[in-house]
Scaffold this motif. Structure first.
Motif, PDB file in Angstrom:
ATOM      1  N   SER A 188      12.322 -46.267  64.671  1.00  0.00           N
ATOM      2  CA  SER A 188      12.478 -45.516  65.926  1.00  0.00           C
ATOM      3  C   SER A 188      12.503 -46.445  67.127  1.00  0.00           C
ATOM      4  O   SER A 188      13.336 -46.283  68.030  1.00  0.00           O
ATOM      5  N   TYR A 219       9.813 -39.154  63.613  1.00  0.00           N
ATOM      6  CA  TYR A 219       8.434 -38.795  63.960  1.00  0.00           C
ATOM      7  C   TYR A 219       7.875 -37.816  62.924  1.00  0.00           C
ATOM      8  O   TYR A 219       6.712 -37.925  62.520  1.00  0.00           O
ATOM      9  N   CYS A 254      15.117 -40.076  66.271  1.00  0.00           N
ATOM     10  CA  CYS A 254      13.695 -40.371  66.421  1.00  0.00           C
ATOM     11  C   CYS A 254      12.839 -39.132  66.163  1.00  0.00           C
ATOM     12  O   CYS A 254      11.754 -39.243  65.584  1.00  0.00           O
ATOM     13  N   THR A 299       6.332 -44.187  71.558  1.00  0.00           N
ATOM     14  CA  THR A 299       6.600 -44.569  70.173  1.00  0.00           C
ATOM     15  C   THR A 299       5.787 -45.805  69.794  1.00  0.00           C
ATOM     16  O   THR A 299       5.238 -45.881  68.690  1.00  0.00           O
ATOM     17  N   LEU A 318       8.420 -45.449  62.400  1.00  0.00           N
ATOM     18  CA  LEU A 318       8.167 -45.719  63.815  1.00  0.00           C
ATOM     19  C   LEU A 318       8.778 -47.048  64.244  1.00  0.00           C
ATOM     20  O   LEU A 318       9.276 -47.172  65.371  1.00  0.00           O
TER      21      LEU A 318
END
Length: 123
Positions: A74, A53, A49, A110, A71
């Motif tokens: 993620s 990002y 993740c 997130t 995202l």
């Protein structure tokens, strides 16, 4: 203005996530010992993740329409890791209680990144 703030937060959050998770995974600076009973699946998920990002920040900077995709990935990774954490716990394995809250926090953050990215891309 919102775009700049989101970029800064994504870069900082991504960089810190990447540094901390890789420090635990690869035992840099003695951080692994300070983390206690970490769950490898959760740490690997956080590491991935962190990279996602940073990819999102790059995509937003370049005004790419696909910026929300990292995202979404993620969030999927975090949900799978969260389920894996509970399986780990139910199997009687060692873990830190703070991990449950930290994972919930990361999923919320997130989701907020995703929501904000979608709003910024629509403008």
């Amino acid at each position: 203005m919102k775009k700049t703030i989101l970029l800064i937060i994504l870069i900082l959050f991504g960089a810190v996530t990447l540094f901390m998770s890789s420090s635990v995974l690869f035992d840099w600076f003695g951080i692994r010992a300070k983390e206690g009973n970490f769950v490898p699946l959760v740490v690997w998920a956080n590491w991935l993740c962190g990279i996602l990002y940073l990819i999102t920040a790059y995509a937003i900077l370049k005004n790419q329409s696909w910026a929300k995709l990292p995202l979404i990935i993620s969030l999927v990774i975090l949900v799978i890791a969260y389920i894996g954490l509970f399986i780990h716990i139910n199997n009687g394995e060692l873990y830190e209680t703070k991990t449950i809250g930290a994972m919930a926090f990361r999923m919320i953050v997130t989701a907020l990144f995703l929501f904000t990215t979608i709003k910024i891309l629509k403008k």
